[in-house]
Write a protein that holds these residues in place. Sequence first.
Motif, PDB file in Angstrom:
ATOM      1  N   TYR A  68      43.396 -37.999  15.068  1.00 54.71           N
ATOM      2  CA  TYR A  68      44.399 -38.153  16.126  1.00 54.71           C
ATOM      3  C   TYR A  68      45.723 -37.502  15.768  1.00 54.71           C
ATOM      4  O   TYR A  68      46.142 -37.516  14.627  1.00 54.71           O
ATOM      5  CB  TYR A  68      44.628 -39.639  16.424  1.00 54.71           C
ATOM      6  CG  TYR A  68      43.477 -40.217  17.178  1.00 54.71           C
ATOM      7  CD1 TYR A  68      43.569 -40.471  18.534  1.00 54.71           C
ATOM      8  CD2 TYR A  68      42.269 -40.450  16.544  1.00 54.71           C
ATOM      9  CE1 TYR A  68      42.481 -40.960  19.234  1.00 54.71           C
ATOM     10  CE2 TYR A  68      41.177 -40.932  17.228  1.00 54.71           C
ATOM     11  CZ  TYR A  68      41.294 -41.194  18.573  1.00 54.71           C
ATOM     12  OH  TYR A  68      40.217 -41.660  19.264  1.00 54.71           O
ATOM     13  N   GLU A 112      40.612 -49.541  10.688  1.00 53.76           N
ATOM     14  CA  GLU A 112      41.250 -50.531  11.559  1.00 53.76           C
ATOM     15  C   GLU A 112      40.680 -50.508  12.964  1.00 53.76           C
ATOM     16  O   GLU A 112      40.549 -51.545  13.588  1.00 53.76           O
ATOM     17  CB  GLU A 112      42.783 -50.381  11.539  1.00 53.76           C
ATOM     18  CG  GLU A 112      43.412 -49.444  12.544  1.00 53.76           C
ATOM     19  CD  GLU A 112      43.282 -47.971  12.200  1.00 53.76           C
ATOM     20  OE1 GLU A 112      42.252 -47.561  11.653  1.00 53.76           O
ATOM     21  OE2 GLU A 112      44.218 -47.221  12.517  1.00 53.76           O
ATOM     22  N   VAL A 113      40.307 -49.308  13.460  1.00 54.21           N
ATOM     23  CA  VAL A 113      39.870 -49.255  14.855  1.00 54.21           C
ATOM     24  C   VAL A 113      38.726 -48.259  15.051  1.00 54.21           C
ATOM     25  O   VAL A 113      38.708 -47.182  14.458  1.00 54.21           O
ATOM     26  CB  VAL A 113      41.072 -48.944  15.801  1.00 54.21           C
ATOM     27  CG1 VAL A 113      41.738 -47.628  15.487  1.00 54.21           C
ATOM     28  CG2 VAL A 113      40.679 -49.009  17.263  1.00 54.21           C
ATOM     29  N   ASP A 115      37.393 -46.277  17.971  1.00 50.83           N
ATOM     30  CA  ASP A 115      37.767 -45.862  19.328  1.00 50.83           C
ATOM     31  C   ASP A 115      36.641 -45.014  19.922  1.00 50.83           C
ATOM     32  O   ASP A 115      35.727 -45.537  20.570  1.00 50.83           O
ATOM     33  CB  ASP A 115      39.103 -45.096  19.251  1.00 50.83           C
ATOM     34  CG  ASP A 115      39.691 -44.777  20.608  1.00 50.83           C
ATOM     35  OD1 ASP A 115      38.920 -44.475  21.539  1.00 50.83           O
ATOM     36  OD2 ASP A 115      40.922 -44.806  20.767  1.00 50.83           O
ATOM     37  N   LYS A 155      36.703 -50.676  20.453  1.00 49.14           N
ATOM     38  CA  LYS A 155      36.957 -50.537  21.890  1.00 49.14           C
ATOM     39  C   LYS A 155      35.631 -50.407  22.623  1.00 49.14           C
ATOM     40  O   LYS A 155      34.807 -49.550  22.281  1.00 49.14           O
ATOM     41  CB  LYS A 155      37.823 -49.309  22.149  1.00 49.14           C
ATOM     42  CG  LYS A 155      39.193 -49.410  21.498  1.00 49.14           C
ATOM     43  CD  LYS A 155      40.085 -48.254  21.899  1.00 49.14           C
ATOM     44  CE  LYS A 155      41.321 -48.242  21.018  1.00 49.14           C
ATOM     45  NZ  LYS A 155      42.225 -47.114  21.340  1.00 49.14           N
ATOM     46  N   VAL A 182      42.285 -49.902  25.403  1.00 49.42           N
ATOM     47  CA  VAL A 182      43.750 -50.041  25.305  1.00 49.42           C
ATOM     48  C   VAL A 182      44.223 -49.226  24.100  1.00 49.42           C
ATOM     49  O   VAL A 182      43.410 -48.807  23.277  1.00 49.42           O
ATOM     50  CB  VAL A 182      44.150 -51.523  25.106  1.00 49.42           C
ATOM     51  CG1 VAL A 182      43.813 -52.339  26.341  1.00 49.42           C
ATOM     52  CG2 VAL A 182      43.469 -52.128  23.872  1.00 49.42           C
ATOM     53  N   TRP A 183      45.522 -48.990  23.998  1.00 45.47           N
ATOM     54  CA  TRP A 183      46.060 -48.369  22.780  1.00 45.47           C
ATOM     55  C   TRP A 183      46.644 -49.495  21.918  1.00 45.47           C
ATOM     56  O   TRP A 183      47.505 -50.249  22.374  1.00 45.47           O
ATOM     57  CB  TRP A 183      47.129 -47.318  23.072  1.00 45.47           C
ATOM     58  CG  TRP A 183      47.552 -46.660  21.785  1.00 45.47           C
ATOM     59  CD1 TRP A 183      48.643 -46.958  21.041  1.00 45.47           C
ATOM     60  CD2 TRP A 183      46.850 -45.634  21.077  1.00 45.47           C
ATOM     61  NE1 TRP A 183      48.661 -46.187  19.894  1.00 45.47           N
ATOM     62  CE2 TRP A 183      47.576 -45.359  19.892  1.00 45.47           C
ATOM     63  CE3 TRP A 183      45.660 -44.924  21.312  1.00 45.47           C
ATOM     64  CZ2 TRP A 183      47.171 -44.405  18.966  1.00 45.47           C
ATOM     65  CZ3 TRP A 183      45.264 -43.964  20.387  1.00 45.47           C
ATOM     66  CH2 TRP A 183      46.021 -43.714  19.237  1.00 45.47           C
ATOM     67  N   ILE A 184      46.128 -49.613  20.698  1.00 40.32           N
ATOM     68  CA  ILE A 184      46.556 -50.720  19.830  1.00 40.32           C
ATOM     69  C   ILE A 184      47.632 -50.224  18.869  1.00 40.32           C
ATOM     70  O   ILE A 184      47.428 -49.234  18.168  1.00 40.32           O
ATOM     71  CB  ILE A 184      45.351 -51.289  19.045  1.00 40.32           C
ATOM     72  CG1 ILE A 184      44.229 -51.674  20.025  1.00 40.32           C
ATOM     73  CG2 ILE A 184      45.768 -52.488  18.198  1.00 40.32           C
ATOM     74  CD1 ILE A 184      42.869 -51.881  19.379  1.00 40.32           C
ATOM     75  N   TYR A 186      49.472 -50.987  15.559  1.00 41.36           N
ATOM     76  CA  TYR A 186      49.346 -51.808  14.349  1.00 41.36           C
ATOM     77  C   TYR A 186      50.716 -51.971  13.703  1.00 41.36           C
ATOM     78  O   TYR A 186      51.567 -51.084  13.813  1.00 41.36           O
ATOM     79  CB  TYR A 186      48.320 -51.179  13.405  1.00 41.36           C
ATOM     80  CG  TYR A 186      46.922 -51.318  13.962  1.00 41.36           C
ATOM     81  CD1 TYR A 186      46.205 -52.501  13.791  1.00 41.36           C
ATOM     82  CD2 TYR A 186      46.348 -50.305  14.721  1.00 41.36           C
ATOM     83  CE1 TYR A 186      44.944 -52.660  14.349  1.00 41.36           C
ATOM     84  CE2 TYR A 186      45.084 -50.454  15.284  1.00 41.36           C
ATOM     85  CZ  TYR A 186      44.391 -51.642  15.093  1.00 41.36           C
ATOM     86  OH  TYR A 186      43.138 -51.807  15.659  1.00 41.36           O
ATOM     87  N   GLU A 189      52.541 -49.290  11.684  1.00 39.25           N
ATOM     88  CA  GLU A 189      52.991 -48.060  12.347  1.00 39.25           C
ATOM     89  C   GLU A 189      54.401 -48.191  12.901  1.00 39.25           C
ATOM     90  O   GLU A 189      54.997 -47.204  13.340  1.00 39.25           O
ATOM     91  CB  GLU A 189      52.046 -47.718  13.512  1.00 39.25           C
ATOM     92  CG  GLU A 189      50.641 -47.420  13.067  1.00 39.25           C
ATOM     93  CD  GLU A 189      49.635 -47.382  14.211  1.00 39.25           C
ATOM     94  OE1 GLU A 189      48.638 -46.679  14.081  1.00 39.25           O
ATOM     95  OE2 GLU A 189      49.842 -48.077  15.229  1.00 39.25           O
TER      96      GLU A 189
HETATM   97  N1  LIG Z   1      46.985 -47.000  16.164  1.00 36.64           N
HETATM   98  C1  LIG Z   1      45.894 -46.619  16.798  1.00 36.64           C
HETATM   99  N2  LIG Z   1      45.181 -45.585  16.343  1.00 36.64           N
HETATM  100  C2  LIG Z   1      44.079 -45.249  17.045  1.00 36.64           C
HETATM  101  N3  LIG Z   1      43.196 -44.258  16.836  1.00 36.64           N
HETATM  102  C3  LIG Z   1      42.288 -44.321  17.812  1.00 36.64           C
HETATM  103  N4  LIG Z   1      42.558 -45.322  18.666  1.00 36.64           N
HETATM  104  C4  LIG Z   1      43.674 -45.930  18.195  1.00 36.64           C
HETATM  105  C5  LIG Z   1      44.459 -47.039  18.654  1.00 36.64           C
HETATM  106  O1  LIG Z   1      44.190 -47.697  19.671  1.00 36.64           O
HETATM  107  N5  LIG Z   1      45.553 -47.332  17.910  1.00 36.64           N
END
Ligand SMILES: Nc1nc2[nH]cnc2c(=O)[nH]1
Length: 203
Positions: A68, A112-113, A115, A155, A182-184, A186, A189
């Motif tokens: 990302y 952590e995620v 996606d 997700k 959703v966009w999480i 953390y 960050e």
């Molecule tokens: N912080 C964060 N990183 C991600 N990378 C992919 N999806 C996410 C998300 O929802 N939050």
Amino acid sequence: MVPKVYVTYNQVHKLCQEAAPRILADFAPNLIIAIGGGGYVPARILRSFLKQPGSPNIPIQAIGLSLYESLGTTDETQIEEPGTKVTRTQWLDLRSLEMANLIGKNVLIVDEVDDTRTTLEYAVKELEKDVAEAAEQAGRSGEVVRFSVFVLHNKDKEKKGSLPKSMMEERRYLAARTTGDVWINYPWEATWVHLGGGSGVRY
Ligand SMILES: Nc1nc2[nH]cnc2c(=O)[nH]1
Ligand SMILES: O=P(O)(O)OC[C@H]1O[C@H](OP(=O)(O)OP(=O)(O)O)[C@H](O)[C@@H]1O
């Protein structure tokens, strides 16, 4: 517009605490591999909950994978866009002596995620490939490493990547929570926290 949700350190801690008994019972990891950067903090928290009296801590190794990228807006909680390919920023030397000791053992991959699942697919595929090569070199090609996966959030959406059928069937995948698309955000960050304030001794 994708809704944003905010997760606190305390919530992350509790999700790790809640998942630990199942991880110990079902995955029994000998090594944790954290996918950096998001997997570092959950992996470290989890290690404390996985510690068994009389046994040493489960070691943590790290791999660095990046998919990302920031859209470069001025918003303080930026939503990032997936790139098209996973970039390896750090990897493991599976031919090293300590890594050869892992043949036939259990390895827990932590992020952590989950996606689009692109990152996890890449991590599992590449690690399995390297481990198979290392086992062959050690003359132990019949033996495998049993990989399992733990994420804080999965997700519930159409995934671009996939994980081995055997991993899903044998339930070697655990997400502490399943969310919508959703966009999480953390806690590690956050760049808008106010340091200082309060009174008394600060550490
Ligand atoms: N912080 C964060 N990183 C991600 N990378 C992919 N999806 C996410 C998300 O929802 N939050
Ligand atoms: O399921 P996916 O669509 O692949 O997304 C999940 C990955 O995205 C994030 O990593 P990122 O590439 O942002 O790197 P970072 O952890 O260093 O921020 C996150 O830490 C996961 O590793």
